[in-house]
Scaffold this motif. Sequence first.
Motif: not given
Length: 345
Positions: A64, A306, A3
């Motif tokens: 996400s 996402r 991420r």
Amino acid sequence: MPRDVTLLWGLRSPCAFGCPHCYFGTIEEHKDNPPGQLGVLSHLSRSDLPGEALTAFARTLAGSDVERVVIAGGEPLDWPGALELIALIKEAGCQVVVATNAIPLTRPHVAERLVALGVDGVSVSLDSADADANDRMRPSRSGRLGYHDVLHGIRALLQARAGGPAPRVGVYTVVIRSRPQEITGMARLAADLGVDYYVPQPISLAPDHTLFSQMAHTPADVDDVAEQLDGLYRDPHGLVLPDPSYVQRFLAAISTHDSGHVPDCFGGARLFFIQPDGLVWDCPSDRRIAATSPEHRRSIRGADARTLFAARPACTNCALFSRDCVNMWPLVLDMPRLLNAEVPR
Ligand SMILES: C[S@@+](CC[C@H](N)C(=O)[O-])C[C@H]1O[C@@H](n2cnc3c(N)ncnc32)[C@H](O)[C@@H]1O
């Protein structure tokens, strides 16, 4: 995939302060002439998204690419839903940094809840170590709030943290051409208060702003600023500062105006800016916003994080430099350093 996305989320538009240089303009300027152009911010808050739209989007952050959410505005902590929203973002596994004017921190439950939620950083805005100079730069709309309340808010948060590791507490100072001495003066005050990190940042104003000639740096100011930054980095008073490369970025930013290239820009790759009306941009730069084609316009309203941030370039080579660009580095590349570094006292 790690991420690696930072969201700078302008959550709500209202603020108890009416700083004349603010990115959001002032209510006085806007009440008879509300801005209509895309991307122009206003404390009037006529188009702020409803709270349910914000929480619905926050619930999609889990899983996400969003690593960090920097919550700003307007004043985010004046909005009654802010703490619940922060709880959702933390539950989604994101780092949270809150940018605040510190007045809400004087309400004990706010400071205590930020600690309990495990908020990672709280960046407090204070523009001068001198009370009168600060309150001229950052006047409250009621005329009743200012420097001493901000110091109270910082102390209350540090007390609520009670020696625990989080949140790290920082001071952000907007540097104007007439007061380069704030760069080192604020470091002394921040260190005395027990603050962890410190980011002086150059004022960013459009050339047609009424305060441009009074406040924005000119090439003639660069030497004084360089001397102050040099002094700060030689003696940071135990505060964590942005990486030393920030000095060159700061000086480069004030040496030119709205021209030039930003190589390896992360706007639209690792950084996105969300306005209170939900619109999503690559970064807050008005030039970049103006250059965004209609088919690339996006909103968080009804969107899923996402998918919203799934397709993005590794980096962008931006030709739309603005003085604000320098202020993005501490939010993205420097933030791990600002939040994690041990503070030698
Ligand atoms: C717009 S405020 C919103 C968050 C919160 N209300 C606060 O006071 O920190 C976010 C940061 O932007 C800074 N800022 C506002 N206008 C600016 C400008 N024209 N140039 C540089 N920084 C600015 C503020 O001083 C503050 O540190």
